[in-house]
Design an enzyme around this catalytic site. Sequence first.
Site, PDB file in Angstrom:
ATOM      1  N   ASN A  85       0.788  -1.230   0.000  1.00 47.15           N
ATOM      2  CA  ASN A  85       0.000   0.000   0.000  1.00 47.15           C
ATOM      3  C   ASN A  85       0.822   1.282   0.000  1.00 47.15           C
ATOM      4  O   ASN A  85       0.277   2.367  -0.203  1.00 47.15           O
ATOM      5  CB  ASN A  85      -0.958   0.010   1.197  1.00 47.15           C
ATOM      6  CG  ASN A  85      -2.027  -1.060   1.073  1.00 47.15           C
ATOM      7  OD1 ASN A  85      -2.069  -1.812   0.102  1.00 47.15           O
ATOM      8  ND2 ASN A  85      -2.896  -1.124   2.058  1.00 47.15           N
ATOM      9  N   ASP A 111      -0.354  -7.411  -9.775  1.00 49.03           N
ATOM     10  CA  ASP A 111      -1.388  -8.439  -9.916  1.00 49.03           C
ATOM     11  C   ASP A 111      -2.705  -7.795 -10.347  1.00 49.03           C
ATOM     12  O   ASP A 111      -2.914  -6.600 -10.181  1.00 49.03           O
ATOM     13  CB  ASP A 111      -1.578  -9.181  -8.593  1.00 49.03           C
ATOM     14  CG  ASP A 111      -1.972  -8.235  -7.468  1.00 49.03           C
ATOM     15  OD1 ASP A 111      -3.117  -8.310  -7.007  1.00 49.03           O
ATOM     16  OD2 ASP A 111      -1.141  -7.404  -7.052  1.00 49.03           O
TER      17      ASP A 111
END
Length: 208
Positions: A85, A111
């Site tokens: 993050n 991803d």
Amino acid sequence: MFEFLRKLFSYKKEEEDGNMFVIVGLGNPEKKYFKTRHNVGFETIDVLSDKYNIGLTETKFKAAYGKGRIGNERVILVKPLTYMNLSGEAVAPLCNYFKVDSKTNLIVISDDVDLDPGLIRVRPKGSAGGHNGLKNIIAQLGHSEFSRIRVGVGKKPKEWDMVDWVLGHFEGEDRKAVDEAEQNAADAVVEIMENGVDSAMNKFNGKK
């Protein structure tokens, strides 16, 4: 003495010269995240590292990275160590330090839960698409105009929590499909550098 000074000057010039590509694979650094869906970016960097003998031996800018060459291009392979993050906290300072134009010479691999395992998708720019790592990179850079390669990890089943899904491991044929997708993603990186992102899109998008 002259040879030492020549090498020192050459090294200094390389650091100051922004004519190189920064290739970033997203993931989480702890061993417990090894081979999880969220770490396919890290794994693609491993493919490039092994194939082109570029060790990620430096740790700076909240990242593990290594410099080398792929074909005629100078590259820096990067794994942010910030956790997913906060990936931008590694990417932005690294691009700034090496004077790399993040709009033209940055490639990010992540991803994608909207793609089936085995598929990749190349894009020249765009939104984060709900991906927190990309979202933070965009926030830290102040733009979204960098090339990205998304590696499919499969849609989350209805009964799963999203965090559990992306931090989970592949099963059965999905693992084999993703291994092949990571090889394609690595090849797509080379295609972007050699022939441009449009060529990579035509060659790899939809390929399984």
